[in-house]
Scaffold this active site. Structure first.
Site: not given
Ligand code: FPP
Length: 239
Positions: A16, A127, A33
């Site tokens: 997150d 893993l 991201h």
């Molecule tokens: C939450 O942060 C994160 C996500 C919804 C997406 C997670 C994706 C990645 C880490 C990158 C791609 C994944 C892979 C497996 C290559 P948020 O956008 O909710 O952040 P915020 O709470 O600050 O808005």
């Protein structure tokens, strides 16, 4: 980096804070991201090195479909790049890729890449990396209930035969041990519909670090804290 004692067999992570991390720097959420994907690469490597056997990453929740199309599309494009770029490295490192969630809802090219990497890495013994995509724990439980109800309707089982093991066997996580440790980054402290059945006895580790800043050392630190925890599973002594 030191190897820990008492290493969790299964670590689950709610990655997150990508959006907030980017916005604080005046950048678009997609930039967060993108940086988050780099952390995925590092954590997968570190988890394997430290002896973790299963790593489940909450990469896209069912609720994330409510985000603007632009962000959703950027996330799936990023996932495809990750799969394309990492497939051989994952294979060489003995990582086996699996996915859970409503995969049929994903863009078709994304489904194809997932399938390709899953097949390529299927026989690996290191893993197991599980990507939770279009995943929601409640709907997974609903699907499990529906499949059991069908068996009752067909006369294959009677209701008194429904027990915890049967329900577990119908979840998309049936091939996984229950998570030992959940890590959630960015200071939020909630489960957000992630592995609700499976985390009945999971240890939680919350950190204020946003996911794009979550380093190998942060991961090792979370495992160090876990290694000192006493787990009693409702009893009086550790099993
Ligand atoms: C939450 O942060 C994160 C996500 C919804 C997406 C997670 C994706 C990645 C880490 C990158 C791609 C994944 C892979 C497996 C290559 P948020 O956008 O909710 O952040 P915020 O709470 O600050 O808005």
């Amino acid at each position: 980096m030191l190897k820990q004692h008492n290493v969790p067999r299964h670590v689950a992570i709610i990655m997150d804070g990508n959006g907030r991390w980017a916005e604080r720097q005046g950048e678009a959420r997609a930039f967060g991201h993108h940086s988050g994907a780099t952390r995925v690469r590092e954590v997968v490597e570190t988890a394997g090195e430290m002896g973790v056997k299963f790593l489940t990453l909450y990469a896209f929740s069912e609720e994330n479909w409510r985000r603007p199309d632009e962000e959703v599309n950027a996330l799936f494009a990023l996932l495809i790049s990750y799969l394309k770029e990492e497939v051989e490295r994952l294979h060489e490192n003995g990582v086996r890729l699996k996915s859970i969630g409503n995969i049929d809802r994903l863009p078709i090219d994304c489904q194809e890449w997932l399938k390709h990497v899953e097949i390529r890495t299927a026989d690996n013994q290191g893993l197991t990396l599980v990507l939770a995509l279009s995943y929601g724990a409640r709907s997974d439980m609903v699907r499990a209930c529906q499949s059991i109800a069908m068996d009752v309707q067909r006369g294959l089982i009677i209701p008194s035969q429904i027990d915890e093991a049967l329900i577990q066997s119908r979840l998309s996580t049936s091939i996984l041990p229950e998570p030992d440790l959940l890590i959630r980054t960015s200071g939020e402290q909630r489960l957000s519909n992630f592995l609700l059945w499976e985390m009945a006895y999971t240890e939680f580790h919350f950190t204020n670090v946003h996911w794009p800043d979550f380093s190998k050392d942060d991961f090792a630190a979370a495992l160090a804290v876990y290694s000192e925890r006493e787990r009693r599973f409702g009893g009086l002594i550790s099993p």
